[in-house]
Design a protein around this motif. Structure first.
Motif, PDB file in Angstrom:
ATOM      1  N   ASN A 206       0.851  -1.181   0.000  1.00 50.56           N
ATOM      2  CA  ASN A 206       0.000   0.000   0.000  1.00 50.56           C
ATOM      3  C   ASN A 206       0.890   1.234   0.000  1.00 50.56           C
ATOM      4  O   ASN A 206       1.695   1.422   0.891  1.00 50.56           O
ATOM      5  CB  ASN A 206      -0.917  -0.012   1.228  1.00 50.56           C
ATOM      6  CG  ASN A 206      -1.959   1.066   1.166  1.00 50.56           C
ATOM      7  OD1 ASN A 206      -2.144   1.711   0.148  1.00 50.56           O
ATOM      8  ND2 ASN A 206      -2.656   1.265   2.265  1.00 50.56           N
ATOM      9  N   SER A 207       0.764   2.040  -1.031  1.00 48.41           N
ATOM     10  CA  SER A 207       1.574   3.250  -1.122  1.00 48.41           C
ATOM     11  C   SER A 207       0.993   4.340  -0.256  1.00 48.41           C
ATOM     12  O   SER A 207      -0.198   4.354   0.035  1.00 48.41           O
ATOM     13  CB  SER A 207       1.632   3.732  -2.567  1.00 48.41           C
ATOM     14  OG  SER A 207       2.344   2.829  -3.341  1.00 48.41           O
TER      15      SER A 207
ATOM     16  N   ILE B 246      -2.845   6.405  -0.336  1.00 41.75           N
ATOM     17  CA  ILE B 246      -3.973   5.604  -0.813  1.00 41.75           C
ATOM     18  C   ILE B 246      -4.624   4.931   0.380  1.00 41.75           C
ATOM     19  O   ILE B 246      -3.976   4.266   1.170  1.00 41.75           O
ATOM     20  CB  ILE B 246      -3.541   4.521  -1.813  1.00 41.75           C
ATOM     21  CG1 ILE B 246      -3.052   5.152  -3.097  1.00 41.75           C
ATOM     22  CG2 ILE B 246      -4.696   3.585  -2.118  1.00 41.75           C
ATOM     23  CD1 ILE B 246      -2.729   4.165  -4.169  1.00 41.75           C
ATOM     24  N   GLU B 247      -5.905   5.109   0.493  1.00 43.56           N
ATOM     25  CA  GLU B 247      -6.685   4.429   1.522  1.00 43.56           C
ATOM     26  C   GLU B 247      -7.685   3.558   0.784  1.00 43.56           C
ATOM     27  O   GLU B 247      -8.600   4.051   0.148  1.00 43.56           O
ATOM     28  CB  GLU B 247      -7.407   5.457   2.396  1.00 43.56           C
ATOM     29  CG  GLU B 247      -8.069   4.838   3.597  1.00 43.56           C
ATOM     30  CD  GLU B 247      -8.691   5.878   4.510  1.00 43.56           C
ATOM     31  OE1 GLU B 247      -9.516   5.476   5.338  1.00 43.56           O
ATOM     32  OE2 GLU B 247      -8.379   7.076   4.381  1.00 43.56           O
ATOM     33  N   ILE B 248      -7.473   2.218   0.814  1.00 45.56           N
ATOM     34  CA  ILE B 248      -8.315   1.326   0.037  1.00 45.56           C
ATOM     35  C   ILE B 248      -9.434   0.747   0.891  1.00 45.56           C
ATOM     36  O   ILE B 248      -9.331   0.680   2.113  1.00 45.56           O
ATOM     37  CB  ILE B 248      -7.484   0.213  -0.640  1.00 45.56           C
ATOM     38  CG1 ILE B 248      -6.730  -0.639   0.376  1.00 45.56           C
ATOM     39  CG2 ILE B 248      -6.513   0.802  -1.636  1.00 45.56           C
ATOM     40  CD1 ILE B 248      -5.955  -1.785  -0.234  1.00 45.56           C
TER      41      ILE B 248
ATOM     42  N   ALA C  66      -7.185   1.298  -5.766  1.00 44.45           N
ATOM     43  CA  ALA C  66      -7.758   2.644  -5.883  1.00 44.45           C
ATOM     44  C   ALA C  66      -8.079   3.209  -4.509  1.00 44.45           C
ATOM     45  O   ALA C  66      -8.599   2.500  -3.649  1.00 44.45           O
ATOM     46  CB  ALA C  66      -9.026   2.598  -6.733  1.00 44.45           C
ATOM     47  N   ASP C  67      -7.796   4.477  -4.341  1.00 43.58           N
ATOM     48  CA  ASP C  67      -8.159   5.156  -3.104  1.00 43.58           C
ATOM     49  C   ASP C  67      -9.679   5.144  -2.983  1.00 43.58           C
ATOM     50  O   ASP C  67     -10.389   5.411  -3.954  1.00 43.58           O
ATOM     51  CB  ASP C  67      -7.637   6.594  -3.114  1.00 43.58           C
ATOM     52  CG  ASP C  67      -7.771   7.245  -1.759  1.00 43.58           C
ATOM     53  OD1 ASP C  67      -6.761   7.264  -1.031  1.00 43.58           O
ATOM     54  OD2 ASP C  67      -8.868   7.727  -1.428  1.00 43.58           O
TER      55      ASP C  67
ATOM     56  N   THR D 169      -4.124   6.864  -7.197  1.00 43.51           N
ATOM     57  CA  THR D 169      -4.088   7.678  -5.989  1.00 43.51           C
ATOM     58  C   THR D 169      -5.104   8.809  -6.158  1.00 43.51           C
ATOM     59  O   THR D 169      -5.789   8.883  -7.167  1.00 43.51           O
ATOM     60  CB  THR D 169      -2.685   8.275  -5.752  1.00 43.51           C
ATOM     61  OG1 THR D 169      -2.397   9.224  -6.775  1.00 43.51           O
ATOM     62  CG2 THR D 169      -1.612   7.188  -5.715  1.00 43.51           C
ATOM     63  N   ARG D 170      -5.157   9.693  -5.200  1.00 47.02           N
ATOM     64  CA  ARG D 170      -6.088  10.818  -5.306  1.00 47.02           C
ATOM     65  C   ARG D 170      -5.714  11.763  -6.439  1.00 47.02           C
ATOM     66  O   ARG D 170      -6.551  12.520  -6.911  1.00 47.02           O
ATOM     67  CB  ARG D 170      -6.144  11.584  -3.988  1.00 47.02           C
ATOM     68  CG  ARG D 170      -6.778  10.778  -2.887  1.00 47.02           C
ATOM     69  CD  ARG D 170      -6.794  11.530  -1.570  1.00 47.02           C
ATOM     70  NE  ARG D 170      -7.361  10.681  -0.544  1.00 47.02           N
ATOM     71  CZ  ARG D 170      -6.900  10.590   0.676  1.00 47.02           C
ATOM     72  NH1 ARG D 170      -5.858  11.306   1.056  1.00 47.02           N
ATOM     73  NH2 ARG D 170      -7.469   9.785   1.542  1.00 47.02           N
TER      74      ARG D 170
ATOM     75  N   MET E   5      -2.383   1.389 -10.059  1.00 43.77           N
ATOM     76  CA  MET E   5      -2.649   2.108  -8.819  1.00 43.77           C
ATOM     77  C   MET E   5      -3.244   3.482  -9.127  1.00 43.77           C
ATOM     78  O   MET E   5      -2.717   4.216  -9.969  1.00 43.77           O
ATOM     79  CB  MET E   5      -1.349   2.274  -8.030  1.00 43.77           C
ATOM     80  CG  MET E   5      -1.554   2.916  -6.676  1.00 43.77           C
ATOM     81  SD  MET E   5       0.001   3.151  -5.745  1.00 43.77           S
ATOM     82  CE  MET E   5       0.893   1.654  -6.051  1.00 43.77           C
TER      83      MET E   5
END
Length: 131
Positions: free
Chosen positions: A12-13, A16-18, A92-93, A36-37, A34
């Motif tokens: 998890n980078s 990013i909140e999955i 995906a976030d 991110t926002r 991936m």
């Protein structure tokens, strides 16, 4: 779009909140997309910004399609059965608009990836309390 209930531990980078899931089956190794926002990446390579994805007039993300169709990301075999076995995991976030995730997944499908998984965090199971 393809529905998948598979999970795979992925790095998890930051940023990013999955979402979470309770699925227990693990998928095979796959190409990682991936979101991110602010950016879209394939295997860590920047492909587009989220603003660019949202501004595209078509349902597909053309820069993503170009990267996914590179020979190095696909199977070494070029027959249809090998293409159907190609896998991509989308991370995906959870705060992203659904339209962005939908466009990315549609692009993966159009790029001859037969299996698409959406990465989620596995929810912890509630412990059964004995009386």
């Amino acid at each position: 779009l393809i529905y998948s209930v598979e999970v795979e531990p992925v790095q998890n980078s930051k940023g990013i909140e999955i979402p979470q899931s309770s699925a227990e089956v693990k998928p095979q190794h796959s190409v990682v997309v991936m979101i991110t926002r602010e950016h879209l990446f394939v295997q860590g390579e920047p492909v587009a910004t989220i603003a660019e994805v949202q501004a595209m007039p078509t349902a597909l993300v053309e820069p993503l399609r170009e990267v996914l169709e590179r020979p190095m990301l696909g199977s070494e075999m070029n027959d249809e059965s090998a293409m159907a076995d190609r896998e991509v995991t989308v991370i995906a976030d959870k705060s992203l608009p659904f339209d962005v995730v939908r466009r990315v997944m549609a692009t993966c499908t159009s790029s001859a990836y037969g299996k698409i998984s959406l990465a989620v965090l596995q929810k912890e199971k509630a412990a059964d309390v004995a009386s």
